[in-house]
Scaffold this motif. Structure first.
Motif, PDB file in Angstrom:
ATOM      1  N   SER A  35     -21.394 -56.852-114.850  1.00  0.00           N
ATOM      2  CA  SER A  35     -20.919 -56.515-116.194  1.00  0.00           C
ATOM      3  C   SER A  35     -19.670 -55.642-116.169  1.00  0.00           C
ATOM      4  O   SER A  35     -19.136 -55.277-117.212  1.00  0.00           O
ATOM      5  CB  SER A  35     -22.036 -55.812-116.970  1.00  0.00           C
ATOM      6  N   VAL A  49     -26.736 -63.233-110.793  1.00  0.00           N
ATOM      7  CA  VAL A  49     -26.399 -62.340-111.905  1.00  0.00           C
ATOM      8  C   VAL A  49     -24.891 -62.087-111.947  1.00  0.00           C
ATOM      9  O   VAL A  49     -24.254 -61.900-110.907  1.00  0.00           O
ATOM     10  CB  VAL A  49     -27.139 -60.989-111.729  1.00  0.00           C
ATOM     11  N   LYS A  50     -24.330 -62.077-113.157  1.00  0.00           N
ATOM     12  CA  LYS A  50     -22.914 -61.777-113.339  1.00  0.00           C
ATOM     13  C   LYS A  50     -22.759 -60.266-113.432  1.00  0.00           C
ATOM     14  O   LYS A  50     -23.555 -59.597-114.090  1.00  0.00           O
ATOM     15  CB  LYS A  50     -22.460 -62.442-114.646  1.00  0.00           C
ATOM     16  N   GLU A 109     -26.580 -60.920-117.486  1.00  0.00           N
ATOM     17  CA  GLU A 109     -26.134 -62.259-117.835  1.00  0.00           C
ATOM     18  C   GLU A 109     -26.270 -63.085-116.569  1.00  0.00           C
ATOM     19  O   GLU A 109     -25.747 -62.715-115.520  1.00  0.00           O
ATOM     20  CB  GLU A 109     -24.661 -62.159-118.264  1.00  0.00           C
ATOM     21  N   LYS A 153     -30.631 -56.548-119.479  1.00  0.00           N
ATOM     22  CA  LYS A 153     -29.308 -56.745-120.074  1.00  0.00           C
ATOM     23  C   LYS A 153     -28.414 -57.666-119.258  1.00  0.00           C
ATOM     24  O   LYS A 153     -27.208 -57.745-119.506  1.00  0.00           O
ATOM     25  CB  LYS A 153     -28.607 -55.378-120.222  1.00  0.00           C
ATOM     26  N   GLU A 160     -37.682 -68.156-122.985  1.00  0.00           N
ATOM     27  CA  GLU A 160     -36.593 -67.786-122.086  1.00  0.00           C
ATOM     28  C   GLU A 160     -36.779 -68.460-120.728  1.00  0.00           C
ATOM     29  O   GLU A 160     -35.841 -68.969-120.129  1.00  0.00           O
ATOM     30  CB  GLU A 160     -36.571 -66.270-121.887  1.00  0.00           C
TER      31      GLU A 160
END
Ligand SMILES: [Zn+2]
Length: 153
Positions: free
Chosen positions: A111, A108-109, A151, A149, A29
């Motif tokens: 959610s 970070v997007k 994205e 969690k 990752e």
């Protein structure tokens, strides 16, 4: 070249960065996150090395590359508590444990589909709520997300 010198060339880094203490299951990752496959510099990746702290660990050595604060923040989200060694002229000139930063800007997007950051051309901002649990909170809609969690943008 004698055998000793050859071995030295493989293991020692003249200038660059060693990312150490990467949990073995997070190694690839981190590799993808840093876009290491596209780098043209000398990269050494080791996995399942013995570690007193982690049992098994991964390690990445990248020649002639120093990571930006933003890249380091990204690493911290995927693999907390890795150790970043900065190498200059074969010596470790800086060694630090990477902590999750208190503010994450455009990394970070959110959610929450209704969040303004998903509907307007606004950058995202997240605040660190709990570094042990890995909880971060959106600055705009206050949605809390666990870093496991997320994205990444
Ligand atoms: Zn949000």
């Amino acid at each position: 070249m004698n055998q000793n010198k050859k071995e030295l060339q493989v293991s020692a880094l003249c200038n660059g960065t060693v990312i150490d203490h990467i949990p073995a299951d997070k190694l690839f990752e981190v590799v993808n996150l840093l876009d290491i496959p596209s780098m043209s510099t000398n990269v050494t990746i080791g996995n399942n090395l013995d570690s007193k702290k982690l049992g098994k660990k991964g390690l990445i050595k990248v020649a002639d590359k120093y990571f930006t604060d933003e890249e380091v923040s990204r690493i911290s989200l995927v693999a907390p508590n890795v150790v970043l060694n900065t190498i200059q002229d074969y010596r470790v000139v800086d060694k630090r444990e990477v902590k999750m930063p208190s503010l994450l800007r455009n990394i970070v997007k959110c959610s929450n589909p209704n969040c303004i950051t998903n509907n307007e051309p606004t950058g995202t901002i997240f605040h660190l709520v709990d570094s042990e649990k890995g909880t971060i909170r959106c600055h705009y809609c206050e949605k809390e997300i666990n870093v496991k969690k997320i994205e990444l943008i």
